[in-house]
Design a protein around this motif. Sequence first.
Motif, mmCIF file in Angstrom:
data_model
loop_
_atom_site.group_PDB
_atom_site.id
_atom_site.type_symbol
_atom_site.label_atom_id
_atom_site.label_comp_id
_atom_site.label_asym_id
_atom_site.label_seq_id
_atom_site.Cartn_x
_atom_site.Cartn_y
_atom_site.Cartn_z
ATOM 1 N N GLN A 1 -3.028 -9.933 4.586
ATOM 2 C CA GLN A 1 -4.484 -9.909 4.693
ATOM 3 C C GLN A 1 -5.078 -11.139 4.023
ATOM 4 O OE1 GLN A 1 -4.968 -5.903 2.818
ATOM 5 N NE2 GLN A 1 -6.362 -5.625 4.544
ATOM 6 N N GLU B 1 1.040 -5.323 4.126
ATOM 7 C CA GLU B 1 0.113 -5.882 5.102
ATOM 8 C C GLU B 1 -0.288 -7.290 4.668
ATOM 9 O OE1 GLU B 1 -1.707 -5.576 8.635
ATOM 10 O OE2 GLU B 1 -0.729 -3.853 7.751
ATOM 11 N N TYR C 1 0.838 -1.201 0.000
ATOM 12 C CA TYR C 1 0.000 0.000 0.000
ATOM 13 C C TYR C 1 0.873 1.251 0.000
ATOM 14 C CZ TYR C 1 -4.047 -2.865 1.352
ATOM 15 O OH TYR C 1 -5.055 -3.783 1.392
ATOM 16 N N CYS D 1 -4.470 5.710 6.241
ATOM 17 C CA CYS D 1 -3.026 5.642 6.420
ATOM 18 C C CYS D 1 -2.678 5.537 7.912
ATOM 19 C CB CYS D 1 -2.368 6.890 5.829
ATOM 20 S SG CYS D 1 -0.585 6.953 6.049
ATOM 21 N N PRO D 2 -1.858 4.551 8.300
ATOM 22 C CA PRO D 2 -1.471 4.421 9.703
ATOM 23 C C PRO D 2 -0.500 5.526 10.145
ATOM 24 C CG PRO D 2 -0.400 2.728 8.388
ATOM 25 C CD PRO D 2 -1.341 3.457 7.482
ATOM 26 N N GLU E 1 -7.562 9.278 4.641
ATOM 27 C CA GLU E 1 -8.160 8.205 3.851
ATOM 28 C C GLU E 1 -7.668 8.301 2.404
ATOM 29 O OE1 GLU E 1 -12.536 6.580 3.453
ATOM 30 O OE2 GLU E 1 -12.290 7.726 5.305
ATOM 31 N N ILE F 1 -7.216 -1.756 2.928
ATOM 32 C CA ILE F 1 -6.940 -0.672 3.874
ATOM 33 C C ILE F 1 -7.110 0.654 3.143
ATOM 34 C CG2 ILE F 1 -5.145 0.395 5.284
ATOM 35 C CD1 ILE F 1 -4.015 -2.468 5.648
ATOM 36 N N THR F 2 -7.799 1.593 3.758
ATOM 37 C CA THR F 2 -8.012 2.903 3.136
ATOM 38 C C THR F 2 -7.455 4.050 3.976
ATOM 39 O OG1 THR F 2 -10.212 3.042 4.126
ATOM 40 C CG2 THR F 2 -10.079 2.168 1.876
ATOM 41 N N ASP G 1 -10.696 -9.970 3.501
ATOM 42 C CA ASP G 1 -10.555 -8.684 4.195
ATOM 43 C C ASP G 1 -10.755 -7.519 3.234
ATOM 44 O OD1 ASP G 1 -9.950 -10.068 6.480
ATOM 45 O OD2 ASP G 1 -7.790 -9.702 6.380
#
Length: 65
Positions: A19, A17, A6, A29-30, A35, A26-27, A23
């Motif tokens: 997954q 990640e 990502y 950001c950590p 988003e 992911i949208t 699943d």
Amino acid sequence: MPTYHYRCKNCGYDFTEHQSFDDDPITVCPECGQEQVRKVYSAVPIEFKGHGFYRTDRGGSSSGK
């Protein structure tokens, strides 16, 4: 379990990640919390194994005459 790559369009943060296929992607950001995360797609390496994939494998008679 597959690994997905990502990248955040907002801050440029790259991450991978593990997954399940079921699943959701992911949208968020950590790193920055926006988003703006998208999956990064790349070419899949292909490896040919066995007979018939090389120039030297063709030619010659296989009938054993």
